[in-house]
Write an enzyme that holds these catalytic residues in place. Structure first.
Site, PDB file in Angstrom:
ATOM      1  N   HIS A 222       0.806  -1.227   0.000  1.00 27.50           N
ATOM      2  CA  HIS A 222       0.000   0.000   0.000  1.00 27.50           C
ATOM      3  C   HIS A 222       0.839   1.277   0.000  1.00 27.50           C
ATOM      4  O   HIS A 222       0.486   2.277   0.632  1.00 27.50           O
ATOM      5  CB  HIS A 222      -0.960   0.007   1.186  1.00 27.50           C
ATOM      6  CG  HIS A 222      -2.066  -1.007   1.094  1.00 27.50           C
ATOM      7  ND1 HIS A 222      -2.554  -1.471  -0.115  1.00 27.50           N
ATOM      8  CD2 HIS A 222      -2.783  -1.647   2.063  1.00 27.50           C
ATOM      9  CE1 HIS A 222      -3.526  -2.335   0.118  1.00 27.50           C
ATOM     10  NE2 HIS A 222      -3.678  -2.472   1.416  1.00 27.50           N
TER      11      HIS A 222
ATOM     12  N   HIS B 251     -10.091   1.577  -0.864  1.00 25.64           N
ATOM     13  CA  HIS B 251     -10.051   0.539   0.169  1.00 25.64           C
ATOM     14  C   HIS B 251     -11.203   0.689   1.159  1.00 25.64           C
ATOM     15  O   HIS B 251     -11.012   0.598   2.368  1.00 25.64           O
ATOM     16  CB  HIS B 251      -8.703   0.616   0.899  1.00 25.64           C
ATOM     17  CG  HIS B 251      -8.267  -0.650   1.561  1.00 25.64           C
ATOM     18  ND1 HIS B 251      -8.948  -1.206   2.613  1.00 25.64           N
ATOM     19  CD2 HIS B 251      -7.208  -1.466   1.324  1.00 25.64           C
ATOM     20  CE1 HIS B 251      -8.318  -2.304   3.008  1.00 25.64           C
ATOM     21  NE2 HIS B 251      -7.262  -2.487   2.246  1.00 25.64           N
TER      22      HIS B 251
ATOM     23  N   GLU C 145     -11.544  -4.161  -3.627  1.00 23.70           N
ATOM     24  CA  GLU C 145     -10.597  -3.165  -4.114  1.00 23.70           C
ATOM     25  C   GLU C 145     -10.250  -3.458  -5.576  1.00 23.70           C
ATOM     26  O   GLU C 145      -9.416  -4.324  -5.858  1.00 23.70           O
ATOM     27  CB  GLU C 145      -9.327  -3.186  -3.270  1.00 23.70           C
ATOM     28  CG  GLU C 145      -9.561  -3.095  -1.774  1.00 23.70           C
ATOM     29  CD  GLU C 145      -8.428  -3.720  -0.989  1.00 23.70           C
ATOM     30  OE1 GLU C 145      -7.252  -3.365  -1.231  1.00 23.70           O
ATOM     31  OE2 GLU C 145      -8.708  -4.598  -0.138  1.00 23.70           O
TER      32      GLU C 145
END
Length: 349
Positions: free
Chosen positions: A104, A176, A312
């Site tokens: 991420h 997310h 996602e």
């Protein structure tokens, strides 16, 4: 339509703003920390609205709690093996924030920063912008990213994520958000039903890094080609060691600009949503981390394991290191453009 702008709080003395947009009976709040959707009220089959996204009441809680609730993740969402990749013959080392891997966007990925927000009342949108310098978390190239949220009367939530760069780099942005169609404070989502339009998924090895295989979902716990409860096979620890999902599905192409990724319904409230995208994959995640570290969400709601589910849309995890995965390379003069279209509906009784 008007867009309400308020102060959500501060982080280290920096202001975090909130923008409220609405269309028909749907109302959303976007905050500038993480470009996150912090609230989303949608009516049920009886016309009663509930907030169906997990989130927190103040900026500090977003910083302190794991899970990137409602956030936009980048510069590369999901995982990159061994925190490095090679591009045009040069190897770049990234921050290993999930040792030995990168996830991420690193320790200060896009989901951990304050974006600049700007409302556009005429189009009922909120546009957020973030500048990421060359070398940020190890990535090459200065990147400018924008995320545009729009609500329409259909009702539909549209999310468009774009990025440009001044040097070749890799980009994979992902929204997310955690959904709980019964309401964010209603407990687990195991009985809510899910369909994922994917014949294949990417199995993972140590560190949840894809093996490179594109495996059939048929006959496995990953077969959501027909709608079934999320919890139907979630306790099959032979296939799901965490008793939960955290896997990328390879979406079926339909020959159109947008493909359907998923359809989810809460059988009690009858709230439903679909997710359409121009991306090749979707990460299905059942908020397993709350099992180890429960959190107090909005209104002191307790978020425990399976309190929500994330869908996602994305490129595949570790795509920069697996040549037969879709390319994640972005070059100067190009625009990365990731579209999500999320229509809401009431399911038949």
């Amino acid at each position: 339509m008007s867009i309400q702008k308020t102060v959500f709080g501060t982080i280290d003395g920096q202001l975090v703003e909130a923008f409220e947009i609405e269309a028909g009976a749907v109302r959303a709040t976007i905050i500038t920390y993480a470009a996150a959707v912090s609230r989303l009220f949608v009516p049920d089959g009886d016309g009663q609205a509930a907030d169906i996204v997990l989130g927190y009441d103040d900026p500090v809680s977003y910083v302190q709690n794991r899970g990137s609730a409602g956030a936009v993740c980048g510069r590369y969402a999901n995982r990159i093996a061994d925190a490095r990749f090679t591009l045009d013959g040069e190897t770049y080392s990234l921050s290993a924030n999930e040792p030995p891997n990168h996830i991420h966007g690193g320790f200060r990925g896009f989901s951990k920063r304050i974006w600049a927000g700007e409302p556009d009342t005429a189009n009922n949108t909120v546009r957020l912008t973030l500048h990421s310098p060359d070398g940020d978390e190890g990535y090459p190239g200065a990147v400018t990213t924008t995320v545009t949220y729009r609500l329409t009367d259909d009702p539909v939530l549209e999310i468009v994520m774009e990025a440009t760069t001044d040097r070749p780099t890799v980009v994979n942005l992902a929204y997310h958000g955690y959904w709980n169609l019964a309401g964010h404070d209603s407990g687990h989502i195991r009985d809510q039903t899910l369909l994922i339009d994917a014949d294949r998924y990417t199995p993972v090895g140590p560190g949840k890094i894809p093996t490179g295989e594109l495996a059939p979902v048929a006959g496995t716990a990953f077969d959501f080609r027909s709608s079934r409860p999320i919890g139907a096979m979630i306790d099959d620890t032979a296939q799901l060691p965490e008793a939960g999902y955290d896997h990328n599905f390879c979406l079926n192409a339909n020959g159109e600009p947008l493909r359907r990724a998923a359809r989810a319904v809460d059988p009690v409230s009858r709230r439903g949503l679909e997710i359409w995208t121009n991306q090749p994959g979707v990460q299905f995640y059942t908020a397993n981390h709350f099992g180890k570290a429960p959190a107090f969400g909005k209104g002191r709601a307790v978020y425990e394991k399976h309190a929500g589910f994330a869908l996602e849309t994305q490129n595949f995890p570790n795509a920069p290191n697996i040549s037969h995965f879709p390319s994640a390379v972005l070059r100067p003069g190009e625009t990365y453009r990731h579209v999500m279209r999320i229509p809401f509906f009431i399911a038949e009784a």
